[in-house]
Every structure is written in structure tokens, then in C-alpha cells.
Scaffold this motif. Structure first.
Motif, PDB file in Angstrom:
ATOM      1  N   GLN A 140       0.830  -1.205   0.000  1.00  0.00           N
ATOM      2  CA  GLN A 140       0.000   0.000   0.000  1.00  0.00           C
ATOM      3  C   GLN A 140       0.864   1.254   0.000  1.00  0.00           C
ATOM      4  N   MET A 141       1.936   1.227   0.768  1.00  0.00           N
ATOM      5  CA  MET A 141       2.870   2.351   0.775  1.00  0.00           C
ATOM      6  C   MET A 141       3.497   2.528  -0.608  1.00  0.00           C
ATOM      7  N   SER A 142       3.819   1.417  -1.263  1.00  0.00           N
ATOM      8  CA  SER A 142       4.457   1.482  -2.586  1.00  0.00           C
ATOM      9  C   SER A 142       3.565   2.153  -3.615  1.00  0.00           C
ATOM     10  N   GLU A 143       2.256   2.020  -3.465  1.00  0.00           N
ATOM     11  CA  GLU A 143       1.323   2.657  -4.402  1.00  0.00           C
ATOM     12  C   GLU A 143       1.512   4.173  -4.396  1.00  0.00           C
ATOM     13  N   VAL A 144       1.684   4.727  -3.205  1.00  0.00           N
ATOM     14  CA  VAL A 144       1.900   6.172  -3.091  1.00  0.00           C
ATOM     15  C   VAL A 144       3.294   6.531  -3.595  1.00  0.00           C
ATOM     16  N   MET A 145       4.298   5.747  -3.205  1.00  0.00           N
ATOM     17  CA  MET A 145       5.679   6.029  -3.612  1.00  0.00           C
ATOM     18  C   MET A 145       5.844   6.034  -5.130  1.00  0.00           C
ATOM     19  N   LEU A 146       5.212   5.097  -5.800  1.00  0.00           N
ATOM     20  CA  LEU A 146       5.337   5.010  -7.260  1.00  0.00           C
ATOM     21  C   LEU A 146       4.775   6.252  -7.946  1.00  0.00           C
ATOM     22  N   LYS A 147       3.658   6.759  -7.443  1.00  0.00           N
ATOM     23  CA  LYS A 147       3.052   7.960  -8.031  1.00  0.00           C
ATOM     24  C   LYS A 147       3.952   9.172  -7.830  1.00  0.00           C
ATOM     25  N   VAL A 148       4.528   9.275  -6.631  1.00  0.00           N
ATOM     26  CA  VAL A 148       5.418  10.396  -6.349  1.00  0.00           C
ATOM     27  C   VAL A 148       6.669  10.294  -7.216  1.00  0.00           C
ATOM     28  N   ASN A 149       7.198   9.083  -7.354  1.00  0.00           N
ATOM     29  CA  ASN A 149       8.374   8.885  -8.198  1.00  0.00           C
ATOM     30  C   ASN A 149       8.097   9.236  -9.654  1.00  0.00           C
ATOM     31  N   ALA A 150       6.854   9.040 -10.077  1.00  0.00           N
ATOM     32  CA  ALA A 150       6.483   9.360 -11.460  1.00  0.00           C
ATOM     33  C   ALA A 150       6.241  10.854 -11.664  1.00  0.00           C
ATOM     34  N   GLY A 151       6.383  11.626 -10.583  1.00  0.00           N
ATOM     35  CA  GLY A 151       6.283  13.074 -10.721  1.00  0.00           C
ATOM     36  C   GLY A 151       5.067  13.717 -10.083  1.00  0.00           C
ATOM     37  N   MET A 152       4.201  12.927  -9.478  1.00  0.00           N
ATOM     38  CA  MET A 152       3.010  13.484  -8.846  1.00  0.00           C
ATOM     39  C   MET A 152       3.365  14.166  -7.523  1.00  0.00           C
ATOM     40  N   ASP A 153       2.700  15.272  -7.234  1.00  0.00           N
ATOM     41  CA  ASP A 153       2.878  15.954  -5.961  1.00  0.00           C
ATOM     42  C   ASP A 153       2.488  14.997  -4.829  1.00  0.00           C
ATOM     43  N   PRO A 154       3.313  14.882  -3.774  1.00  0.00           N
ATOM     44  CA  PRO A 154       3.028  13.936  -2.690  1.00  0.00           C
ATOM     45  C   PRO A 154       1.663  14.109  -2.041  1.00  0.00           C
ATOM     46  N   GLN A 155       1.230  15.353  -1.877  1.00  0.00           N
ATOM     47  CA  GLN A 155      -0.086  15.576  -1.261  1.00  0.00           C
ATOM     48  C   GLN A 155      -1.205  15.077  -2.178  1.00  0.00           C
ATOM     49  N   LYS A 156      -1.048  15.279  -3.475  1.00  0.00           N
ATOM     50  CA  LYS A 156      -2.051  14.788  -4.422  1.00  0.00           C
ATOM     51  C   LYS A 156      -2.071  13.264  -4.436  1.00  0.00           C
ATOM     52  N   ALA A 157      -0.878  12.649  -4.393  1.00  0.00           N
ATOM     53  CA  ALA A 157      -0.788  11.188  -4.361  1.00  0.00           C
ATOM     54  C   ALA A 157      -1.461  10.643  -3.110  1.00  0.00           C
ATOM     55  N   ALA A 158      -1.272  11.334  -1.984  1.00  0.00           N
ATOM     56  CA  ALA A 158      -1.901  10.922  -0.729  1.00  0.00           C
ATOM     57  C   ALA A 158      -3.424  11.007  -0.824  1.00  0.00           C
ATOM     58  N   LYS A 159      -3.913  12.090  -1.390  1.00  0.00           N
ATOM     59  CA  LYS A 159      -5.371  12.259  -1.548  1.00  0.00           C
ATOM     60  C   LYS A 159      -5.960  11.149  -2.416  1.00  0.00           C
ATOM     61  N   GLN A 160      -5.278  10.809  -3.506  1.00  0.00           N
ATOM     62  CA  GLN A 160      -5.763   9.748  -4.392  1.00  0.00           C
ATOM     63  C   GLN A 160      -5.786   8.404  -3.672  1.00  0.00           C
TER      64      GLN A 160
END
Length: 286
Positions: A140-160
Motif C-alpha cells: 500500500q505504501m508502494s502505491e503512493v511512492m510510485l506515483k510520487v516517483n512518477a512526478g506526482m505531488d506527494p499531497q495529491k498522491a496521498a489524496k488519491q
């Protein structure tokens, strides 16, 4: 002092099991920041496994530089040995494996704990309850990390992630009273894993009505911020080994709410196509 070695990765040929691994990578392990716990453990590993005598060296860089070097090596099927830890998106994105550690230099799998300041339960019971309940799995943590690594803002990744996981978030917030604009501060180490967890928890607290600020720090000041009440909480405590020194130094000046993620692991890792390299001992022997 950890020596800084400049790797000549662009000149390295594709990996072959017919030759010893050392010369293929200039006897160099690709590491991260010099102050990271995994770097001191790796220096110990070099000694314990007799690699120091074989001219093996640990290359300091940064997490971003290490993963960039890993990416290039894998694309060209070149050999590489890195300092790795899990949870981290690299284990989801790339075909890599941990090397066995028969001497147990890196210790057994760790857990990540939630640490809060003294008095938080009385001062902010809503936040305390959510933090006490917060838990998730490496995937579950990796789902957020992958989005951030792909360039997404961390707060937006968290909201998603929160929107996609309502049942788990409901477990953390069930029966918790909403607040209205109360200030709350979280500190964290700027590792990919902790960027993910801190942003998720901060967003859950914001959704409960808190005005949350988050601040990245090195490990020592992060622990000091909780011990001195300069911050309210952190969810970044890798225990018992990685943050063990700080846990001991500040013991009695914080509250440990227990594990928020089980099975964290650190060690040396290599691409899976290096099939005959499965243990740290193989670095010296193969």
C-alpha cells in the motif's frame, strides 16, 4: 569517513556470470547519503565479509542518484550492487532482489513505528487516536511512492490513495471527533517511504479538521523535535536498528504508539538477472 568513489558505469559491460563480479563493477557498491544508517551497516558488512581486504568500496551519493544509476544499469543489463531497503518503489518497479546476509550484519526485518510527543493524548485526543490506529502494508505504501516517483505531488498522491482506500482509512478515523483548524506539526526523514506515509497521515488529519504542517529533517533533529515538543508526531521510526540510537538517546521523552508497518528490511540488493549472486558472500567468491 566513507570514501566518495566515482563509478564508471557507462563503461561497464553487460553482466556475465563467467567472470568474477568484483572487477565487473570496479569493486564498488552504489550507496546513498553518507549519514544514512544503511551506509554504516554496509561499511560493517564490508569488514565482516572480508570485502575490505579485497578493495571493495562504498560509493556515497543520494537516493535519487542511486536509483538513477540502478535504472540505467537494468536497462542495459549491466551488473550493479546497491544499498536497498523495503518498502521502496524500486522493488516494485525493477526486478531486484536482496542478497542473503548469513552473518546478520543488517539485522532481521524491521518495523516502522509511530512516535508522538508527551502529552499529545491529553492535548489532541482526535489526532492521537488516528495516529495510534494508523497502519498499512508495504504494498500500500508502494502505491503512493510510485506515483510520487512518477512526478506526482506527494499531497495529491496521498489524496488519491485515501480516496481509493476508504475502508482502511475508516478504521483509523471511526468515532473520532472532528476539530476546527487546530494546528498540528509532523516531522519526517525525506526518504521515499516516509514522504508517502507522512503525507497520507497528514491528509487524513487535515480531513478531520487539523491544520497540518510537515517538515523534512535529518534523523537526529526529527527525534529531537518530538522530544522537545517542537513537533507533535512522526511516523518514520525504523526499529529496532536503523533508528535504535535515537530511540535510546531520547527514551522517556516521547510516546511510542507502536508499529504502523511491519516487515521493513535493509541490505544489499542486485538485479535478478545476476542469478549466481544470491548472498553477500558471493561478492567475494564469485
Amino acid at each position: 569517513m566513507i570514501p566518495l568513489i566515482t563509478a564508471c558505469s557507462s563503461e561497464t559491460q553487460p553482466y556475465t556470470s563467467k567472470e568474477k563480479i568484483g572487477p565487473q563493477i570496479n569493486y564498488t557498491i552504489t550507496g546513498i547519503d553518507a549519514g544514512a544508517g544503511i551506509m554504516s551497516s554496509t561499511q560493517t558488512a564490508l569488514k565482516e565479509y572480508g570485502l575490505s581486504a579485497k578493495n571493495w568500496q562504498l560509493q556515497t551519493s543520494s537516493t535519487a542518484a542511486m536509483t538513477s544509476t540502478l535504472d540505467k544499469a537494468i536497462k542495459e543489463k549491466r551488473p550493479i550492487v546497491i544499498t536497498g531497503w523495503q518498502p521502496h518503489w524500486m522493488f516494485t518497479k525493477y526486478p531486484i532482489k536482496f542478497l542473503k546476509d548469513p552473518k546478520n550484519v543488517y539485522g532481521k526485518a524491521e518495523n516502522i513505528h509511530t512516535i508522538v510527543r508527551k502529552g499529545l493524548k491529553k492535548d489532541e485526543p482526535s489526532a492521537y487516536t488516528i495516529l495510534d490506529r494508523f497502519h498499512w502494508k508495504p504494498a500500500q505504501m508502494s502505491e503512493v511512492m510510485l506515483k510520487v516517483n512518477a512526478g506526482m505531488d506527494p499531497q495529491k498522491a496521498a489524496k488519491q490513495w485515501i480516496k481509493a482506500n476508504p475502508k482502511l482509512v475508516a478504521e483509523w478515523t471511526k468515532g473520532v471527533k472532528k476539530v476546527h483548524g487546530k494546528s498540528f506539526k509532523m516531522t519526517y526523514v525525506a526518504w521515499d517511504s516516509e514522504i508517502a506515509s507522512t503525507n497520507v497521515v497528514a491528509q487524513v488529519l487535515r480531513d478531520q479538521g487539523y491544520k497540518v504542517t510537515i517538515q523534512a529533517m535529518e534523523q537526529q533533529p526529527m527525534w529531537a523535535s518530538i522530544a522537545t515538543n517542537a513537533a507533535d508526531a512522526q511516523v518514520s521510526a525504523w526499529l529496532p536498528k536503523t533508528a535504535g540510537l535515537y530511540y535510546k538517546d531520547y527514551k522517556g521523552r516521547f510516546d511510542d504508539l507502536g508499529i504502523n508497518l511491519k516487515g521493513a528490511k535493509v541490505g544489499l540488493a542486485v538485479p535478478k538477472y545476476m542469478k549466481n549472486i544470491n548472498s553477500i558472500e558471493d561478492l567475494k567468491n564469485k
